[in-house]
Write a protein that holds these residues in place. Structure first.
Motif, PDB file in Angstrom:
ATOM      1  N   ALA A 282      41.598  25.360  38.469  1.00 15.22           N
ATOM      2  CA  ALA A 282      41.084  26.404  39.349  1.00 15.22           C
ATOM      3  C   ALA A 282      42.174  27.431  39.668  1.00 15.22           C
ATOM      4  N   VAL A 283      43.401  26.966  39.869  1.00 12.76           N
ATOM      5  CA  VAL A 283      44.502  27.883  40.149  1.00 12.76           C
ATOM      6  C   VAL A 283      44.748  28.796  38.948  1.00 12.76           C
ATOM      7  N   LEU A 284      44.701  28.233  37.755  1.00 15.46           N
ATOM      8  CA  LEU A 284      44.926  29.038  36.556  1.00 15.46           C
ATOM      9  C   LEU A 284      43.798  30.048  36.360  1.00 15.46           C
ATOM     10  N   GLU A 285      42.567  29.654  36.644  1.00 13.78           N
ATOM     11  CA  GLU A 285      41.453  30.587  36.542  1.00 13.78           C
ATOM     12  C   GLU A 285      41.605  31.725  37.553  1.00 13.78           C
ATOM     13  N   PHE A 286      42.058  31.391  38.744  1.00 13.06           N
ATOM     14  CA  PHE A 286      42.316  32.405  39.764  1.00 13.06           C
ATOM     15  C   PHE A 286      43.366  33.396  39.260  1.00 13.06           C
ATOM     16  N   ALA A 287      44.413  32.869  38.637  1.00  9.47           N
ATOM     17  CA  ALA A 287      45.473  33.735  38.114  1.00  9.47           C
ATOM     18  C   ALA A 287      44.950  34.642  37.007  1.00  9.47           C
ATOM     19  N   ARG A 288      44.091  34.116  36.162  1.00  9.49           N
ATOM     20  CA  ARG A 288      43.525  34.935  35.085  1.00  9.49           C
ATOM     21  C   ARG A 288      42.762  36.134  35.650  1.00  9.49           C
ATOM     22  N   ARG A 289      42.075  35.920  36.748  1.00 12.95           N
ATOM     23  CA  ARG A 289      41.292  37.009  37.340  1.00 12.95           C
ATOM     24  C   ARG A 289      42.195  38.056  38.000  1.00 12.95           C
ATOM     25  N   LEU A 290      43.441  37.683  38.283  1.00 10.77           N
ATOM     26  CA  LEU A 290      44.370  38.640  38.873  1.00 10.77           C
ATOM     27  C   LEU A 290      45.008  39.548  37.831  1.00 10.77           C
ATOM     28  N   VAL A 291      44.977  39.141  36.575  1.00 11.01           N
ATOM     29  CA  VAL A 291      45.651  39.907  35.522  1.00 11.01           C
ATOM     30  C   VAL A 291      45.128  41.345  35.451  1.00 11.01           C
ATOM     31  N   PRO A 292      43.800  41.571  35.359  1.00  9.25           N
ATOM     32  CA  PRO A 292      43.335  42.965  35.302  1.00  9.25           C
ATOM     33  C   PRO A 292      43.628  43.743  36.589  1.00  9.25           C
ATOM     34  N   VAL A 293      43.697  43.053  37.724  1.00  7.77           N
ATOM     35  CA  VAL A 293      44.026  43.726  38.977  1.00  7.77           C
ATOM     36  C   VAL A 293      45.473  44.211  38.940  1.00  7.77           C
ATOM     37  N   GLN A 294      46.375  43.367  38.445  1.00  8.85           N
ATOM     38  CA  GLN A 294      47.774  43.759  38.320  1.00  8.85           C
ATOM     39  C   GLN A 294      47.938  44.903  37.346  1.00  8.85           C
ATOM     40  N   GLN A 295      47.198  44.865  36.264  1.00  7.26           N
ATOM     41  CA  GLN A 295      47.285  45.937  35.282  1.00  7.26           C
ATOM     42  C   GLN A 295      46.780  47.260  35.852  1.00  7.26           C
ATOM     43  N   ARG A 296      45.747  47.194  36.680  1.00  5.65           N
ATOM     44  CA  ARG A 296      45.169  48.411  37.243  1.00  5.65           C
ATOM     45  C   ARG A 296      46.006  48.979  38.398  1.00  5.65           C
ATOM     46  N   LEU A 297      46.603  48.099  39.204  1.00  4.33           N
ATOM     47  CA  LEU A 297      47.308  48.526  40.406  1.00  4.33           C
ATOM     48  C   LEU A 297      48.815  48.274  40.327  1.00  4.33           C
ATOM     49  N   GLY A 298      49.325  48.059  39.129  1.00  2.00           N
ATOM     50  CA  GLY A 298      50.738  47.716  38.981  1.00  2.00           C
ATOM     51  C   GLY A 298      51.695  48.760  39.495  1.00  2.00           C
ATOM     52  N   GLY A 299      51.249  50.018  39.577  1.00  2.00           N
ATOM     53  CA  GLY A 299      52.120  51.059  40.090  1.00  2.00           C
ATOM     54  C   GLY A 299      52.281  51.014  41.595  1.00  2.00           C
ATOM     55  N   GLU A 300      51.391  50.295  42.271  1.00  2.00           N
ATOM     56  CA  GLU A 300      51.428  50.231  43.728  1.00  2.00           C
ATOM     57  C   GLU A 300      51.695  48.826  44.262  1.00  2.00           C
ATOM     58  N   LEU A 301      51.319  47.824  43.476  1.00  2.00           N
ATOM     59  CA  LEU A 301      51.419  46.444  43.952  1.00  2.00           C
ATOM     60  C   LEU A 301      52.147  45.573  42.937  1.00  2.00           C
ATOM     61  N   LEU A 302      52.781  44.531  43.436  1.00  2.00           N
ATOM     62  CA  LEU A 302      53.293  43.456  42.587  1.00  2.00           C
ATOM     63  C   LEU A 302      52.645  42.170  43.077  1.00  2.00           C
ATOM     64  N   LEU A 303      51.771  41.626  42.282  1.00  2.00           N
ATOM     65  CA  LEU A 303      51.045  40.413  42.668  1.00  2.00           C
ATOM     66  C   LEU A 303      51.867  39.175  42.322  1.00  2.00           C
ATOM     67  N   VAL A 304      51.944  38.250  43.258  1.00  2.00           N
ATOM     68  CA  VAL A 304      52.622  36.970  43.068  1.00  2.00           C
ATOM     69  C   VAL A 304      51.607  35.869  43.351  1.00  2.00           C
ATOM     70  N   VAL A 305      51.393  35.003  42.377  1.00  2.00           N
ATOM     71  CA  VAL A 305      50.437  33.909  42.555  1.00  2.00           C
ATOM     72  C   VAL A 305      51.075  32.818  43.408  1.00  2.00           C
ATOM     73  N   ARG A 306      50.471  32.547  44.531  1.00  2.00           N
ATOM     74  CA  ARG A 306      50.995  31.484  45.401  1.00  2.00           C
ATOM     75  C   ARG A 306      50.592  30.124  44.829  1.00  2.00           C
ATOM     76  N   VAL A 307      51.561  29.276  44.596  1.00  2.00           N
ATOM     77  CA  VAL A 307      51.319  27.936  44.048  1.00  2.00           C
ATOM     78  C   VAL A 307      52.049  26.938  44.943  1.00  2.00           C
ATOM     79  N   PHE A 308      51.351  26.404  45.901  1.00  2.00           N
ATOM     80  CA  PHE A 308      51.960  25.436  46.815  1.00  2.00           C
ATOM     81  C   PHE A 308      51.804  24.038  46.239  1.00  2.00           C
TER      82      PHE A 308
END
Length: 213
Positions: free
Chosen positions: A115-141
């Motif tokens: 589930a964590v890996l699937e969540f990360a996969r869904r963040l990839v297009p968000v990072q690609q689209r907003l990479g100029g404004e945001l740096l996404l870090v996947v929280r893995v506790f």
């Protein structure tokens, strides 16, 4: 030979005979004692007594896989640039030389790696689209801050969520998850409750001690 025939033996006095370690006392001379049958030897009696009070709450002991072996098994040179780049970017953001916003996002506990890996996969297009404004870090506790006696200790220490504490499985599962996330081009951040664990170098930032991010 005569002493042996009379049931006696000569030996050097020792200090710290427990654990198979023997060293001669410098100020003592060898002496003679009467040999005792194995079943009544003092060491055997001591071991029998200790067995009644020692490690009573330990069901079994299994060796922990060395960190070097796990790192070699799950090595992936392709993720090095992702990790190094993310560390540099996060450092620049905290210093104010990078104007992007660092966003730590992810589940409160990584008890389900798929589930964590699937969540990360869904963040990839968000990072690609907003990479100029945001740096996404996947929280893995992987540690559970609220863990303790009678509570779940986290995915790294009790991956079965059943109190079996399969540490080798937990370390391997945790490192594999971090490598898989890095392969997506995303950094991962962990909360380290045990700072002496060397099994998980595939981490971009070390998150603050508060789990509420």
């Amino acid at each position: 030979d005569e002493a042996a025939a009379q049931g006696e033996l000569r030996h050097e006095p020792s200090i710290g005979r427990r654990g198979g370690c023997t060293r001669r006392a410098a100020d003592e001379e060898p002496h003679t004692r009467t040999a005792m049958p194995p079943e009544t030897a003092p060491d055997d009696d001591e071991s029998a007594l200790l067995s009644r009070i020692d490690d009573l709450r330990i069901a079994s002991i299994r060796p922990l896989m060395p960190a070097a072996c796990l790192i070699e098994e799950l090595a992936d040179a392709s993720v090095v640039e992702t990790i190094r780049g993310a560390r540099g970017a996060l450092s620049a953001i905290t210093r104010g030389t990078d104007q992007r916003l660092a966003v730590v996002i992810g589940p409160a506990a990584a008890h389900d790696p798929a589930a964590v890996l699937e969540f990360a996969r869904r963040l990839v297009p968000v990072q690609q689209r907003l990479g100029g404004e945001l740096l996404l870090v996947v929280r893995v506790f992987l540690d559970e801050p609220g863990g303790g006696a009678g509570r779940w200790s986290g995915a790294m220490y009790d991956p079965g969520l059943d109190g079996s504490f399969q540490l080798n499985r937990g370390f391997r599962q945790a490192r594999q998850l971090l490598v898989d996330i890095a392969r997506l081009g995303l950094p991962a951040g962990c909360l380290y409750l045990d700072s002496i664990s060397p099994h998980l170098p595939h981490i971009s930032p070390h998150l603050p001690t508060s789990p509420h991010l």
